[in-house]
Design an enzyme around this catalytic site. Structure first.
Site, short mmCIF file in Angstrom:
data_model
loop_
_atom_site.label_atom_id
_atom_site.label_comp_id
_atom_site.label_asym_id
_atom_site.label_seq_id
_atom_site.Cartn_x
_atom_site.Cartn_y
_atom_site.Cartn_z
N ASP A 66 0.79 -1.23 0.00
CA ASP A 66 0.00 0.00 0.00
C ASP A 66 0.82 1.29 0.00
OD1 ASP A 66 0.86 0.12 2.76
OD2 ASP A 66 -0.76 -1.29 3.20
N HIS B 170 6.46 -7.63 -1.98
CA HIS B 170 5.41 -7.95 -2.96
C HIS B 170 5.06 -6.76 -3.85
CE1 HIS B 170 4.21 -11.26 0.10
NE2 HIS B 170 5.13 -11.68 -0.74
N CYS C 76 3.46 -0.24 -18.12
CA CYS C 76 2.94 -0.79 -19.37
C CYS C 76 3.68 -2.09 -19.68
CB CYS C 76 3.15 0.20 -20.52
SG CYS C 76 2.78 -0.51 -22.13
N SER D 216 1.82 -13.55 11.45
CA SER D 216 1.93 -14.79 12.23
C SER D 216 3.09 -15.65 11.72
CB SER D 216 0.62 -15.57 12.15
OG SER D 216 0.26 -15.73 10.79
ZN ZN Z 1 3.15 1.42 -23.37
#
Ligand code: ZN
Length: 237
Positions: A99, A114, A122, A186
């Site tokens: 985020d 991640h 693109c 966890s």
């Molecule tokens: Zn492009």
């Protein structure tokens, strides 16, 4: 409890923080695995590379509903970590979240395992597009402003490899850390647990609501909200 943690933080200039979904849920970003709504597939499949390629429109529908929270603001945990970095005590934040809230709070050295919803590229010409471009696009699938190609979020989907440069950078930080604070996870989901194994020190601190798979190896286990704990522990620094 806070006194011991405070002392450890005070005495170290080489702290690394590793955080999971719990850090974001305190900013009201729900874990996508608990996505509510009627979907034909599991969240994991809806966020897989296969699904992105075969059902791009539906992928983006799920993605925008469950992974984009444009109004989310950093919480006490993000701000405490940014403060520790500014003081020269924290070397890096390693996060499983996508985020961008650590950077929004002021953290600079952030390993995003991640990726991030903030960055989008693109697939044909690699042109960069920001989050506003994705959410403001008037079709379901955002297209490149330059070439019309499909734009893909810089987020690691299921079936995709982690960015090895980021992953190795995170390993290096952890292996050199004096103090490792793990929060909001966890430690069950890959690669979280395997990363903690690279820590060689003797000050492993776990802050999580609920038990983790590393509780027995930690020098401190704090079963509480991460924002509250970090705010208290850094209050008078
Ligand atoms: Zn492009």
């Amino acid at each position: 409890m806070y006194e011991k943690l405070k002392k450890i933080i005070k005495e170290s200039n080489n702290i690394v923080f590793f955080g999971g979904a719990g850090v974001s849920t305190e900013s009201n970003i729900p874990d996508f695995r608990s996505a509510k709504g009627l979907y034909a597939h599991s969240p994991e499949y809806l966020l897989s590379r296969t699904y992105f390629e075969s059902n791009t429109e539906d992928f983006y529908k799920f993605y925008k509903e469950n992974l984009i929270f444009k109004d989310a603001q950093p919480n006490d945990a993000h701000y405490a970590l940014a403060k520790l970095e500014k003081m020269g005590k924290l070397k890096a934040v390693i996060t499983q979240n996508i985020d961008g809230l650590h950077q929004k709070a002021g953290s600079r050295k952030v390993y995003e395992l991640h990726g991030s919803v903030i960055r989008n590229y693109c697939m044909d010409c690699r042109e960069y597009h920001d989050l506003d471009y994705i959410t403001g696009f008037n079709e379901a699938v955002p297209r490149c402003r330059k070439c019309g190609g499909i734009v893909k979020p810089d987020v690691t989907l299921y079936e995709e490899m982690l960015d090895m440069e980021v992953f190795n950078g995170a390993i290096e930080c952890i292996s050199k850390a004096d103090v490792l604070i793990v929060g909001g996870t966890s430690l069950i989901v890959y690669p979280a647990a395997s990363l903690v194994d690279f820590y060689k020190g003797n000050k492993l601190i776990l802050i999580n609501k609920g038990a983790t798979s590393y509780d027995s190896k930690a020098s401190m286990v704090i079963d509480a909200r991460i924002g509250e704990v970090l705010k208290e522990a850094t209050r008078e620094l």
